[in-house]
Design an enzyme around this catalytic site. Sequence first.
Site, PDB file in Angstrom:
ATOM      1  N   SER A   1       0.866  -1.183   0.000  1.00 56.77           N
ATOM      2  CA  SER A   1       0.000   0.000   0.000  1.00 56.77           C
ATOM      3  C   SER A   1       0.905   1.236   0.000  1.00 56.77           C
ATOM      4  O   SER A   1       2.070   1.151   0.404  1.00 56.77           O
ATOM      5  CB  SER A   1      -0.839  -0.012   1.281  1.00 56.77           C
ATOM      6  OG  SER A   1      -1.284   1.288   1.595  1.00 56.77           O
TER       7      SER A   1
ATOM      8  N   TYR B   1      -0.560  -1.532  10.271  1.00 54.43           N
ATOM      9  CA  TYR B   1      -0.769  -1.647   8.819  1.00 54.43           C
ATOM     10  C   TYR B   1       0.477  -1.158   8.080  1.00 54.43           C
ATOM     11  O   TYR B   1       0.968  -1.812   7.156  1.00 54.43           O
ATOM     12  CB  TYR B   1      -2.001  -0.839   8.402  1.00 54.43           C
ATOM     13  CG  TYR B   1      -2.393  -1.008   6.946  1.00 54.43           C
ATOM     14  CD1 TYR B   1      -2.916  -2.221   6.484  1.00 54.43           C
ATOM     15  CD2 TYR B   1      -2.249   0.029   6.026  1.00 54.43           C
ATOM     16  CE1 TYR B   1      -3.282  -2.387   5.153  1.00 54.43           C
ATOM     17  CE2 TYR B   1      -2.614  -0.135   4.689  1.00 54.43           C
ATOM     18  CZ  TYR B   1      -3.135  -1.337   4.263  1.00 54.43           C
ATOM     19  OH  TYR B   1      -3.484  -1.505   2.942  1.00 54.43           O
TER      20      TYR B   1
HETATM   21  N1  LIG Z   1      -8.725  -1.026  -0.410  1.00 53.06           N
HETATM   22  C1  LIG Z   1      -7.726  -0.151  -0.343  1.00 53.06           C
HETATM   23  O1  LIG Z   1      -7.923   1.064  -0.228  1.00 53.06           O
HETATM   24  C2  LIG Z   1      -6.302  -0.652  -0.440  1.00 53.06           C
HETATM   25  C3  LIG Z   1      -5.301   0.288  -0.643  1.00 53.06           C
HETATM   26  C4  LIG Z   1      -3.981  -0.143  -0.693  1.00 53.06           C
HETATM   27  C5  LIG Z   1      -3.685  -1.474  -0.547  1.00 53.06           C
HETATM   28  N2  LIG Z   1      -4.692  -2.378  -0.360  1.00 53.06           N
HETATM   29  C6  LIG Z   1      -4.307  -3.774  -0.173  1.00 53.06           C
HETATM   30  O2  LIG Z   1      -4.914  -4.593  -1.136  1.00 53.06           O
HETATM   31  C7  LIG Z   1      -5.215  -5.866  -0.572  1.00 53.06           C
HETATM   32  C8  LIG Z   1      -6.688  -6.189  -0.778  1.00 53.06           C
HETATM   33  O3  LIG Z   1      -7.458  -5.144  -0.235  1.00 53.06           O
HETATM   34  P1  LIG Z   1      -9.048  -5.064  -0.423  1.00 53.06           P
HETATM   35  O4  LIG Z   1      -9.415  -3.653  -0.204  1.00 53.06           O
HETATM   36  O5  LIG Z   1      -9.479  -5.738  -1.672  1.00 53.06           O
HETATM   37  O6  LIG Z   1      -9.521  -5.898   0.852  1.00 53.06           O
HETATM   38  P2  LIG Z   1     -10.927  -6.594   1.114  1.00 53.06           P
HETATM   39  O7  LIG Z   1     -11.078  -6.690   2.593  1.00 53.06           O
HETATM   40  O8  LIG Z   1     -12.008  -5.956   0.324  1.00 53.06           O
HETATM   41  O9  LIG Z   1     -10.705  -8.058   0.504  1.00 53.06           O
HETATM   42  C9  LIG Z   1      -9.916  -9.005   1.127  1.00 53.06           C
HETATM   43  C10 LIG Z   1     -10.488 -10.387   0.888  1.00 53.06           C
HETATM   44  O10 LIG Z   1      -9.744 -11.296   1.723  1.00 53.06           O
HETATM   45  C11 LIG Z   1     -10.646 -12.245   2.236  1.00 53.06           C
HETATM   46  N3  LIG Z   1     -10.128 -12.803   3.471  1.00 53.06           N
HETATM   47  C12 LIG Z   1     -10.082 -12.217   4.702  1.00 53.06           C
HETATM   48  N4  LIG Z   1      -9.576 -13.065   5.598  1.00 53.06           N
HETATM   49  C13 LIG Z   1      -9.279 -14.217   4.924  1.00 53.06           C
HETATM   50  C14 LIG Z   1      -8.731 -15.462   5.312  1.00 53.06           C
HETATM   51  N5  LIG Z   1      -8.396 -15.716   6.586  1.00 53.06           N
HETATM   52  N6  LIG Z   1      -8.573 -16.424   4.368  1.00 53.06           N
HETATM   53  C15 LIG Z   1      -8.921 -16.182   3.081  1.00 53.06           C
HETATM   54  N7  LIG Z   1      -9.454 -15.014   2.655  1.00 53.06           N
HETATM   55  C16 LIG Z   1      -9.619 -14.057   3.566  1.00 53.06           C
HETATM   56  C17 LIG Z   1     -11.940 -11.459   2.484  1.00 53.06           C
HETATM   57  O11 LIG Z   1     -13.060 -12.326   2.562  1.00 53.06           O
HETATM   58  C18 LIG Z   1     -11.976 -10.521   1.299  1.00 53.06           C
HETATM   59  O12 LIG Z   1     -12.721 -11.052   0.227  1.00 53.06           O
HETATM   60  C19 LIG Z   1      -4.795  -5.797   0.899  1.00 53.06           C
HETATM   61  O13 LIG Z   1      -3.512  -6.335   1.034  1.00 53.06           O
HETATM   62  C20 LIG Z   1      -4.769  -4.310   1.178  1.00 53.06           C
HETATM   63  O14 LIG Z   1      -3.871  -3.965   2.192  1.00 53.06           O
HETATM   64  C21 LIG Z   1      -5.982  -1.993  -0.304  1.00 53.06           C
END
Ligand SMILES: NC(=O)c1ccc[n+]([C@@H]2O[C@H](COP(=O)([O-])OP(=O)(O)OC[C@H]3O[C@@H](n4cnc5c(N)ncnc54)[C@H](O)[C@@H]3O)[C@@H](O)[C@H]2O)c1
Length: 249
Positions: free
Chosen positions: A138, A161
């Site tokens: 991120s 984080y």
């Molecule tokens: N959304 C943002 O603004 C953003 C920004 C920068 C980086 N990111 C990074 O991108 C990645 C994905 O983010 P996102 O926003 O899509 O997150 P999200 O929470 O929408 O999706 C994550 C998915 O992981 C699944 N999950 C959670 N625990 C689990 C487990 N124990 N086993 C298997 N699956 C599991 C959830 O069910 C969900 O579908 C993360 O690493 C996050 O740090 C997100």
Amino acid sequence: MNKTKNIIITGGHGRIGSALTEFLITNGHNVLVSDIKPAKKKTIFKNGNYSFIKLDLTKEKNIKKLIKFGKKKFKIIDGLIHLSYPKSKNWGVDLSILKQTDLNQGLINNLGATIILSKNILKTFQQQKKGNLILFSSIYGVFTPRFSDYPKGKIYSPAEYAVMKSGTISFVKYLAKKYQKKGIRINCISPGGIKDGQNTKFIKNYEKNCNSKGLLDAADLNGLVKFLISEDSLYINGQNIIIDDGWSL
Ligand SMILES: NC(=O)c1ccc[n+]([C@@H]2O[C@H](COP(=O)([O-])OP(=O)(O)OC[C@H]3O[C@@H](n4cnc5c(N)ncnc54)[C@H](O)[C@@H]3O)[C@@H](O)[C@H]2O)c1
């Protein structure tokens, strides 16, 4: 030439994962999603080149199950994109009230699981003599959050984080060096904030430091992933690519 790829997406039913899964399957790639929850948009995921295995990926035995399933399904796994994002019980609290049990759970389930997942998939990639691993960090893994962007008490960017996400970037570099000359590539994507019904004040504050959009749509990341899984990026390895509309400048 960019061929059809067999790709595993962990967390493929989340915000970024759903947009990416939809994009890759509509572009003819074969996608195996592993998530702890089923897909929301059932219609899109009825496509023949989508499959799903429900697993808790914080457990190594389930990671092994996923890879075994992937090998059986695909024979060769071309890539794994790691997007699963387990959170601790009280995720997102201010550092001053962070409990050690929550910190431990957060670190182990998130960064710990990323390390164990990578260890296992890289073993398979080594056996195949090819493979493409993409981890997600991120902008907060590279730059300190602008705390003043956050309206008091509304949302918060937790200290752990930043630690996990900067750890992911150094882990990617470590891996890329360790697994050199094995036909394997390992890269990292660091997105800026993704739209998800955030507080209007926060959105406005955030936009001030961006070029043209501000918070991104999840689908805005698709082009970068498409590039990284393709032969167009063959010589990009061990990199962290920031995609944030210039927020971090
Ligand atoms: N959304 C943002 O603004 C953003 C920004 C920068 C980086 N990111 C990074 O991108 C990645 C994905 O983010 P996102 O926003 O899509 O997150 P999200 O929470 O929408 O999706 C994550 C998915 O992981 C699944 N999950 C959670 N625990 C689990 C487990 N124990 N086993 C298997 N699956 C599991 C959830 O069910 C969900 O579908 C993360 O690493 C996050 O740090 C997100």
